[in-house]
Design an enzyme around this catalytic site. Sequence first.
Site, PDB file in Angstrom:
ATOM      1  N   ARG A 120       0.804  -1.229   0.026  1.00 26.79           N
ATOM      2  CA  ARG A 120       0.149   0.091   0.087  1.00 26.79           C
ATOM      3  C   ARG A 120       0.961   1.326  -0.043  1.00 26.79           C
ATOM      4  O   ARG A 120       0.519   2.380   0.906  1.00 26.79           O
ATOM      5  CB  ARG A 120      -0.936   0.055   1.324  1.00 26.79           C
ATOM      6  CG  ARG A 120      -1.964  -0.920   1.149  1.00 26.79           C
ATOM      7  CD  ARG A 120      -2.953  -0.789   0.186  1.00 26.79           C
ATOM      8  NE  ARG A 120      -4.231  -1.774   0.153  1.00 26.79           N
ATOM      9  CZ  ARG A 120      -4.086  -3.178  -0.232  1.00 26.79           C
ATOM     10  NH1 ARG A 120      -2.937  -3.554  -0.816  1.00 26.79           N
ATOM     11  NH2 ARG A 120      -5.130  -3.919   0.226  1.00 26.79           N
TER      12      ARG A 120
ATOM     13  N   GLU B 108      -5.008   3.864   6.166  1.00 26.79           N
ATOM     14  CA  GLU B 108      -4.743   3.503   4.783  1.00 26.79           C
ATOM     15  C   GLU B 108      -5.245   4.621   3.935  1.00 26.79           C
ATOM     16  O   GLU B 108      -4.726   4.980   2.756  1.00 26.79           O
ATOM     17  CB  GLU B 108      -5.265   2.315   4.483  1.00 26.79           C
ATOM     18  CG  GLU B 108      -4.486   1.474   3.144  1.00 26.79           C
ATOM     19  CD  GLU B 108      -5.724   0.991   2.069  1.00 26.79           C
ATOM     20  OE1 GLU B 108      -5.353   1.284   0.999  1.00 26.79           O
ATOM     21  OE2 GLU B 108      -6.690   1.075   2.480  1.00 26.79           O
TER      22      GLU B 108
ATOM     23  N   SER C 171     -10.745  -0.788   3.102  1.00 18.50           N
ATOM     24  CA  SER C 171      -9.921  -0.755   4.277  1.00 18.50           C
ATOM     25  C   SER C 171      -9.432   0.494   4.996  1.00 18.50           C
ATOM     26  O   SER C 171      -8.809   1.305   4.128  1.00 18.50           O
ATOM     27  CB  SER C 171      -8.719  -1.558   4.153  1.00 18.50           C
ATOM     28  OG  SER C 171      -9.053  -2.893   3.545  1.00 18.50           O
TER      29      SER C 171
HETATM   30  N1  EPU Z   1     -10.933 -10.544  10.048  1.00 22.10           N
HETATM   31  C1  EPU Z   1     -11.554 -10.646  11.204  1.00 22.10           C
HETATM   32  N2  EPU Z   1     -12.646  -9.856  11.502  1.00 22.10           N
HETATM   33  C2  EPU Z   1     -13.050  -9.044  10.244  1.00 22.10           C
HETATM   34  C3  EPU Z   1     -12.199  -8.743   9.234  1.00 22.10           C
HETATM   35  C4  EPU Z   1     -11.125  -9.595   9.043  1.00 22.10           C
HETATM   36  O1  EPU Z   1     -11.297 -11.341  12.157  1.00 22.10           O
HETATM   37  O2  EPU Z   1     -13.951  -8.150  10.806  1.00 22.10           O
HETATM   38  C5  EPU Z   1      -9.698 -11.478   9.970  1.00 22.10           C
HETATM   39  C6  EPU Z   1      -9.960 -12.896   9.725  1.00 22.10           C
HETATM   40  O3  EPU Z   1      -9.121 -13.886  10.234  1.00 22.10           O
HETATM   41  C7  EPU Z   1      -9.650 -12.831   8.007  1.00 22.10           C
HETATM   42  C8  EPU Z   1      -8.494 -12.209   8.040  1.00 22.10           C
HETATM   43  O4  EPU Z   1      -8.832 -11.011   8.967  1.00 22.10           O
HETATM   44  O5  EPU Z   1      -9.458 -14.073   7.551  1.00 22.10           O
HETATM   45  C9  EPU Z   1      -8.273 -11.347   6.517  1.00 22.10           C
HETATM   46  O6  EPU Z   1      -9.326 -10.578   6.461  1.00 22.10           O
HETATM   47  P1  EPU Z   1      -9.711 -10.206   4.735  1.00 22.10           P
HETATM   48  O7  EPU Z   1      -9.629 -11.496   3.853  1.00 22.10           O
HETATM   49  O8  EPU Z   1     -11.224  -9.620   4.762  1.00 22.10           O
HETATM   50  O9  EPU Z   1      -8.736  -9.198   4.434  1.00 22.10           O
HETATM   51  P2  EPU Z   1      -8.098  -8.033   5.038  1.00 22.10           P
HETATM   52  O10 EPU Z   1      -6.520  -8.370   5.427  1.00 22.10           O
HETATM   53  O11 EPU Z   1      -8.845  -7.672   5.981  1.00 22.10           O
HETATM   54  C10 EPU Z   1      -6.778  -7.109   3.048  1.00 22.10           C
HETATM   55  C11 EPU Z   1      -6.826  -5.589   2.381  1.00 22.10           C
HETATM   56  C12 EPU Z   1      -8.298  -5.637   1.217  1.00 22.10           C
HETATM   57  C13 EPU Z   1      -8.186  -6.799   0.458  1.00 22.10           C
HETATM   58  C14 EPU Z   1      -8.246  -8.113   1.365  1.00 22.10           C
HETATM   59  C15 EPU Z   1      -8.073  -9.182   0.464  1.00 22.10           C
HETATM   60  C16 EPU Z   1      -5.451  -4.129   3.505  1.00 22.10           C
HETATM   61  C17 EPU Z   1      -5.657  -3.132   4.438  1.00 22.10           C
HETATM   62  N3  EPU Z   1      -6.778  -4.618   3.075  1.00 22.10           N
HETATM   63  O12 EPU Z   1      -8.031  -6.985   4.158  1.00 22.10           O
HETATM   64  O13 EPU Z   1      -8.038  -4.421   0.680  1.00 22.10           O
HETATM   65  O14 EPU Z   1      -9.213  -6.739  -0.515  1.00 22.10           O
HETATM   66  O15 EPU Z   1      -7.007  -8.101   2.232  1.00 22.10           O
HETATM   67  O16 EPU Z   1      -7.037  -9.519   0.043  1.00 22.10           O
HETATM   68  O17 EPU Z   1      -4.583  -4.641   3.199  1.00 22.10           O
HETATM   69  C18 EPU Z   1      -8.603  -2.009   0.574  1.00 22.10           C
HETATM   70  O18 EPU Z   1      -7.256  -1.932   0.823  1.00 22.10           O
HETATM   71  O19 EPU Z   1      -9.447  -1.090   0.705  1.00 22.10           O
HETATM   72  C19 EPU Z   1      -8.983  -3.490   0.703  1.00 22.10           C
HETATM   73  C20 EPU Z   1     -10.503  -3.691   0.576  1.00 22.10           C
END
Ligand code: EPU
Length: 335
Positions: free
Chosen positions: A160, A331, A235
């Site tokens: 990012r 972010e 995010s």
């Molecule tokens: N999780 C929770 N509770 C929540 C959300 C997430 O416990 O409410 C935990 C779960 O264990 C889940 C893990 O977090 O397995 C990962 O969640 P998710 O796959 O939704 O991904 P993220 O790490 O929360 C990142 C990016 C997203 C991208 C997704 C998928 C960042 C800041 N965000 O989110 O990007 O779509 O991975 O690859 O790196 C964005 O940048 O705007 C964005 C949406």
Amino acid sequence: MIQQHISLKPYNTFDIDVKAESFVSVKTLEDLTVVLKTNPKKLLVIGGGSNMLFTKDIEGLVVHLDLKGIEIGEKSKKTTRVKVAAGENWHDFVLWSLQQNLGGLENLSLIPGNVGTAPIQNIGAYGVELKDTFVECEAMNLHTLEIETFSKADCKFDYRNSIFKSEVKGQYIIVSVTFELTHTDHKLKTSYGVINDELKKMNVKSPTIQHVSKAVIAIRQSKLPDPKRLGNSGSFFKNPVVTVSKFKELQSQFPNIPHYPVSEQEIKIPAGWLIETAGFKGKNFGNYGVHKNQALVLVNYGGAKGKDILNLSQTIQKAIDTIFGIPLEAEVNIL
Ligand code: EPU
């Protein structure tokens, strides 16, 4: 044509109603040059407005970059280069690439925003980042008004992050981006468990790039609010990276803490989990709150002020620091 005191509500996916002192939408490079030459004012350039939180009226000139066009360039045995103007909508471009059977962007389906702003924060999802298919971009130098080309190495892409968010922040306007996509031998990236699960649900045995895109769209739609219906900026925070020793300390207290190795010394922890564990998931504060399906996303239910959302983000940051001893970094760009 430059307009005065224009609401920026239609130009930011958080739906925040602030005013720009002056506003202009530019459709050509020539218009952009004329506008910049004749307006020595403080400048803010916006594309899709999908990664910003406006907390006050914007002084000076807001330039909405509406440059359009997709050009197919050089082909090699397996790849095709495509040059895209900054104002093209990201997801529309991804759909276009899939219609041409060009691979590499399918995991990045349905990300809000425009092509020109995508390199600034090296957009990423489901194991793929923009930098994986990026060749170069053209950017206008705001001092000289000349167009300069930035190679992948010049951009210093990171999680990012890029040179446009750090060293040369505010000094360039990206006007086009060139990608290298595959026209044959597509390399599918389905290592993210959720993609394989979704493909199974769809009953797909030999997935194509189009299937992967459909799977990603279904996953995103189930977790992330559609900014057309509910104001948000994806995010709000970055996923924090901690040292292995810090992680071990946390794990002894929270045995189920999800985590991903970044290097031998560093571990990434999903901020969504931290925020959910701190009790914020789905919490409403009147007309804004924390999304019910993904705690990393702050939402505007209608009429919220940017300042309120900023205050909520700071309350969350304090709580995460108190409970876990981890500083969360925004972010989203806060203006
Ligand atoms: N999780 C929770 N509770 C929540 C959300 C997430 O416990 O409410 C935990 C779960 O264990 C889940 C893990 O977090 O397995 C990962 O969640 P998710 O796959 O939704 O991904 P993220 O790490 O929360 C990142 C990016 C997203 C991208 C997704 C998928 C960042 C800041 N965000 O989110 O990007 O779509 O991975 O690859 O790196 C964005 O940048 O705007 C964005 C949406």
